[in-house]
Structure formats: C-alpha cells, structure tokens
Write an enzyme that holds these catalytic residues in place. Structure first.
Site, short mmCIF file in Angstrom:
data_model
loop_
_atom_site.label_atom_id
_atom_site.label_comp_id
_atom_site.label_asym_id
_atom_site.label_seq_id
_atom_site.Cartn_x
_atom_site.Cartn_y
_atom_site.Cartn_z
N GLU A 127 59.84 71.28 69.23
CA GLU A 127 59.39 70.42 70.34
C GLU A 127 59.32 68.94 69.92
O GLU A 127 59.68 68.06 70.69
CB GLU A 127 58.01 70.90 70.82
CG GLU A 127 57.45 70.15 72.01
CD GLU A 127 58.33 70.24 73.24
OE1 GLU A 127 58.46 71.32 73.80
OE2 GLU A 127 58.92 69.21 73.64
N LYS A 203 69.10 63.46 69.91
CA LYS A 203 68.16 64.03 70.88
C LYS A 203 68.90 64.45 72.15
O LYS A 203 68.59 65.49 72.74
CB LYS A 203 67.06 63.00 71.17
CG LYS A 203 66.15 62.79 69.96
CD LYS A 203 65.28 61.57 70.11
CE LYS A 203 64.30 61.41 68.97
NZ LYS A 203 63.65 60.09 68.95
N GLY A 300 55.43 58.22 66.43
CA GLY A 300 54.12 57.91 65.87
C GLY A 300 53.38 59.16 65.41
O GLY A 300 53.73 60.28 65.77
N1 LIG Z 1 57.61 59.23 62.56
C1 LIG Z 1 57.82 59.62 63.82
O1 LIG Z 1 57.34 59.01 64.79
C2 LIG Z 1 58.62 60.84 64.10
C3 LIG Z 1 59.27 61.52 63.11
N2 LIG Z 1 60.02 62.63 63.40
C4 LIG Z 1 60.68 63.33 62.33
O2 LIG Z 1 59.70 63.93 61.50
C5 LIG Z 1 60.19 63.98 60.15
C6 LIG Z 1 59.19 63.29 59.23
O3 LIG Z 1 59.06 61.96 59.62
P1 LIG Z 1 57.92 61.01 58.98
O4 LIG Z 1 56.66 61.75 58.82
O5 LIG Z 1 57.96 59.77 59.78
O6 LIG Z 1 58.56 60.75 57.54
P2 LIG Z 1 57.88 60.04 56.27
O7 LIG Z 1 58.95 59.35 55.53
O8 LIG Z 1 56.67 59.28 56.67
O9 LIG Z 1 57.35 61.30 55.40
C7 LIG Z 1 58.22 62.15 54.71
C8 LIG Z 1 57.40 63.09 53.83
O10 LIG Z 1 58.26 64.02 53.23
C9 LIG Z 1 58.14 63.97 51.80
N3 LIG Z 1 59.47 64.13 51.25
C10 LIG Z 1 60.59 63.46 51.63
N4 LIG Z 1 61.65 63.90 50.93
C11 LIG Z 1 61.20 64.86 50.09
C12 LIG Z 1 61.80 65.69 49.10
N5 LIG Z 1 63.10 65.62 48.83
N6 LIG Z 1 61.01 66.58 48.44
C13 LIG Z 1 59.70 66.65 48.70
N7 LIG Z 1 59.05 65.89 49.63
C14 LIG Z 1 59.81 65.00 50.30
C15 LIG Z 1 57.53 62.63 51.45
O11 LIG Z 1 56.81 62.78 50.25
P3 LIG Z 1 55.90 61.61 49.62
O12 LIG Z 1 54.75 61.44 50.57
O13 LIG Z 1 55.45 62.12 48.29
O14 LIG Z 1 56.77 60.40 49.55
C16 LIG Z 1 56.65 62.39 52.70
O15 LIG Z 1 55.40 63.00 52.52
C17 LIG Z 1 61.57 63.32 60.17
O16 LIG Z 1 62.53 64.33 60.33
C18 LIG Z 1 61.53 62.46 61.42
O17 LIG Z 1 62.80 62.25 61.99
C19 LIG Z 1 60.13 63.11 64.67
C20 LIG Z 1 59.50 62.48 65.69
C21 LIG Z 1 58.73 61.28 65.49
N1 LIG Z 2 62.45 57.11 64.92
C1 LIG Z 2 62.17 57.90 66.07
C2 LIG Z 2 60.96 58.73 65.82
C3 LIG Z 2 60.79 59.79 66.84
O1 LIG Z 2 61.66 60.61 67.11
C4 LIG Z 2 61.94 56.99 67.25
O2 LIG Z 2 61.75 55.79 67.05
O3 LIG Z 2 61.98 57.49 68.39
#
Ligand SMILES: NC(=O)C1=CN([C@@H]2O[C@H](COP(=O)(O)OP(=O)(O)OC[C@H]3O[C@@H](n4cnc5c(N)ncnc54)[C@H](OP(=O)(O)O)[C@@H]3O)[C@@H](O)[C@H]2O)C=CC1
Ligand SMILES: N[C@@H](CC=O)C(=O)O
Length: 409
Positions: A127, A203, A300
């Site tokens: 979702e 998307k 976010g």
């Molecule tokens: N941010 C948003 O608004 C949205 C994000 N998404 C999706 O959600 C997902 C996460 O996004 P977001 O939370 O923003 O990403 P972040 O970059 O903030 O967080 C990524 C996390 O994953 C960990 N990580 C990344 N690569 C590895 C690896 N190879 N091995 C182990 N741990 C790893 C990082 O570890 P560490 O903390 O140690 O660096 C971190 O905790 C993405 O697919 C994004 O497209 C979807 C909708 C909205």
């Molecule tokens: N980078 C994306 C995060 C959510 O999907 C956006 O800006 O919409």
C-alpha cells in the site's frame, strides 16, 4: 505473539517503530496477539538515530531475520532494488508474509512476487508504495472487481510537487526546494528518480497494471520530469493564470491504452492545481462508480508508516484479499498516436534562434510565440509529442536546455 522482522530504520522504518510503540495496546487488542519487532536490519548499527532503540535488536545480517522461524512477517523499507528484491523473495520462500513500501521493487517485480506469494499462500502487500499515506492500492483492488477502470490520473510524487509549489508560491529556486524536501524525508536516496519522473512512472506502472488487468511496464510509459523547469517557465505559466503539476496519466479505450508521466499546465480551476506541497491526488474512473479521488500526504515518515501498518492489520486480521488478481488483457500501447497541445521553452544560441523558429512554423508546430530572447518559448497546435521529440533531435538540444509541458487549459 506476532514477530516482525523490520528491514530498514530510516525515515519510514523509524515511523513504523514509533507508531507501533504508541498504539501497541490498541493494536494488540485488535489483532488479539502481542506484537514484537524482533530484529531490525540496518547498514550501520552505531548510527545516531532519532529514536531510542535497543541495539540488541539491530543487525547487519539479513539471514538473522530471514532464517528465524519465529519471525512471521517481514516489513521491507530499505530502498534500492536488487538486495530488497532478493530479501523479499527469500522471505516469501521461507513462508513469511511480506509488506513493502519499495515502489522500485514492486514496479519491477509485481507479477513475480504476487505469484510467488500466491503459491506460498502468503501475502505480498505494498500500500505504501503509491501515494504515501493515501489508501489507494486497496480501494483500487476492490473496485477492479466490479468496474472496468478507464482512466487513472494523479500527482504521485511528493518531492516534485513540493518543489513546484515552492517555486510558484514562494519563488524558491529549484535546488533550494529540492534540498528542503530531502531534509523533510520526502525525496528518494537518489532524488533523480523524483525530479526526472521515474518515481511517478513506477507508481503509475503499479496502479495501471492493477486497474487495467494487464502488465503495463515502466518502459510502456513515456516519461518527462521537472528537472529542467526554470523561473522563466514559472513566469510564463503564471502569465497564463495557470499552474504546473507533474502528472501520471493512463487511459484505456477499446483495448488500447496511453500512459505518460509529464508536467501538465493546468488552470486554477483544476482540482490538481489545489494540491500543494508533498500532497498527492489520485483519481480513477470506473464504468459503474464514476470518478473517485484520493487526496493526502504523498510522502514522509508518519503517512508512509501508516500505510505500511494498514497492510499489517489487514494481514493479521485476515480481512483482505491477499494478493491482487493479475490477468492479461493484451492491451495495445498507442502513446505515439496521442496528440496534445504543449508549452515548450528552448534555450537558444543566437545563430539557431531563427532556424528553430522557421522549423516550428514550417512544420506547423507553433501556435503562439510567448518569448524570443535568450530562449524561445511557445505553445503548440494539437500535435503528437513525436513532433517535438523530432525537433529536439534535429537541433540536438540537450535535456538541460529545454522544458516541455502539456497544456490542459
Ligand atoms: N520517505 C518516504 O516518504 C517514502 C519512502 N518510500 C520507500 O520506502 C523505502 C524506505 O525509504 P526511507 O525510509 O525514506 O529510506 P531511508 O534512506 O531513510 O532509510 C533506509 C534504511 O535502510 C537501511 N539500509 C539501506 N540499505 C541497506 C543495506 N544494504 N543493508 C542494510 N540496511 C540498509 C538504512 O540503514 P542505516 O539507518 O543504518 O543507514 C536505513 O535505516 C524506499 O523504498 C522508499 O522508496 C515510500 C513512500 C514514501
Ligand atoms: N520520494 C517519494 C516518496 C514517496 O513515495 C515522493 O517524493 O513521493
């Protein structure tokens, strides 16, 4: 006891931990079992985090999670493509349910992972991969059972909508607005995906595949972003009393479909013009239900974590069609035939200015000249985008040096 393996503790992962802590009692009562995040995969265990977390729970070894038979559900919020795809597959193969927010993985592997989940009698839910906090996948899956979906349109990327809003309403420059949206946790790790339209395209690929019951690939969707928009475009668009939005559009008619991601100039009366900041708006039209519109925060920490946790509740309370029903309707792509009116601005050198002007007049492209100085800006007649692409090819115009947007006014 419901044991969760959380992959990722960044923007979204942290939100998941926070909401689960805050709502723990209520959720446990709802799903009639205790909830525990058993292990969390991160890159750097010693990184300073926004929340207090028991370091014992953190690991850098995926197998500590995937091989743990006590873990029932994997939530993947890592980002990236190959590793998370592999982890999700391994988790389903080990008989775990999977939830992800990762649109890159869902867009690339939707059919395979859905079929694998079905074969294992497990759920694969995503979702949060479209529209951030907006419930859109679930309502769409429900409506395709009783409707033929004819059209999907949406502002699907929070980062680019935030940038456009700030450029138009606060005269912020592109880079400044992008950096703020990164700080606010909206942008992807590589913001190119946001500003060049690839995130919107992923998307739209997910939504249109579910809606049209056919595999619409990313490559089947023409894609233009907002990366080259500048203040002269903003000034020109404002002088038309309009605004500009990055829209994903997919329309099906008579077994043919058109699908694009592009900046669209819309009038102040359009409901898209009212969607500001990182908000998203998705509309779809079904033959029975008519048009349904879904509005909310498209990116976010908390909105996205909220969408992930709605999937968790659906899995644990068994209230939900586990996996979408993918068919093969064999639709034909007619992107090349689609005709629209466009706004185009090209940065020109003195010696090519007149040649380009002659070309757009001779080839019946131009409707009105808006500006002819360091750049030329014009609106077009009703033409196929191919005609504009040919102009770009002939004069070898670099992608930094032009901006094109469809006119919907
Ligand atoms: N941010 C948003 O608004 C949205 C994000 N998404 C999706 O959600 C997902 C996460 O996004 P977001 O939370 O923003 O990403 P972040 O970059 O903030 O967080 C990524 C996390 O994953 C960990 N990580 C990344 N690569 C590895 C690896 N190879 N091995 C182990 N741990 C790893 C990082 O570890 P560490 O903390 O140690 O660096 C971190 O905790 C993405 O697919 C994004 O497209 C979807 C909708 C909205
Ligand atoms: N980078 C994306 C995060 C959510 O999907 C956006 O800006 O919409």
């Amino acid at each position: 006891m419901l044991n969760i393996g959380l992959l990722g503790l960044g923007t979204v992962g942290t939100g998941i931990v926070q909401i689960l802590e805050e709502r723990k009692k209520y959720l446990e009562k709802l799903i009639k079992q205790e909830i525990s995040i058993s292990k969390i995969l991160v890159k750097d265990i010693d990184k300073k985090r926004d929340i207090e977390i028991d370091k014992e729970k953190l690991t850098t070894d995926i197998y500590e999670i995937i091989e743990d038979d006590n873990i029932d559900i994997i939530i993947e919020v890592l980002g990236g493509l190959d590793n998370p795809y592999y982890y999700i597959k391994e988790a389903l193969n080990k008989g775990k349910d999977v939830i992800t927010a990762n649109k890159a993985v869902v867009a690339k592997h939707l059919e395979e992972l859905t079929n694998l989940a079905k074969a294992k009698n497990k759920s694969f839910l995503y979702e949060a991969s479209v529209g951030g906090g907006i419930p859109i996948i679930k309502p769409l899956k429900e409506q395709v059972n009783i409707n033929q979906i004819q059209e999907i349109r949406g502002i699907l990327n929070g980062t680019s909508n935030y940038i456009l809003t700030k450029m138009i309403s606060e005269n912020l420059d592109f880079q400044e607005a992008l950096e703020t949206s990164q700080r606010l946790g909206y942008a992807e790790a590589n913001p190119t995906d946001d500003i060049e339209g690839y995130d919107t395209r992923r998307k739209l690929r997910i939504l249109s595949t579910i809606a049209f019951k056919d595999k619409i690939d990313e490559e089947d969707i023409s894609c233009y972003g907002i990366n080259s928009i500048n203040f002269s475009d903003i000034k020109n668009i404002k002088s038309m009393s309009c605004t500009v939005k990055l829209l994903g559009t997919a329309i099906v008619n008579d077994n043919k479909y058109y699908a694009s991601v592009e900046p669209v100039i819309v009038s102040q009366n359009s409901y898209f013009s009212k969607v500001d900041d990182a908000n998203n708006l998705v509309s779809f039209i079904g033959d029975n239900v008519g048009e349904l519109r879904f509005f909310g925060e498209g990116a976010g920490r908390f909105p996205t974590a909220n969408a992930v946790l709605s999937d968790l509740i659906d899995i644990t309370s068994n209230t939900y069609q586990r996996n979408c029903f993918l068919e093969n309707s064999e639709l034909d792509n007619i992107n090349e035939l689609y005709r629209g009116k466009y706004y185009m601005r090209i940065n020109v050198k003195e010696d090519t200015k007149d040649k380009i002007e002659k070309y757009i007049v001779d080839n019946e492209i131009i409707e009105d000249m808006i500006e002819k100085k360091d750049s030329i800006a014009f609106t077009t007649k009703l033409i196929s985008k191919k005609k504009l692409e040919k102009l770009i090819d002939i004069f070898m115009i670099d992608s930094k040096n032009y901006f094109v947007a469809r006119l919907e006014v």
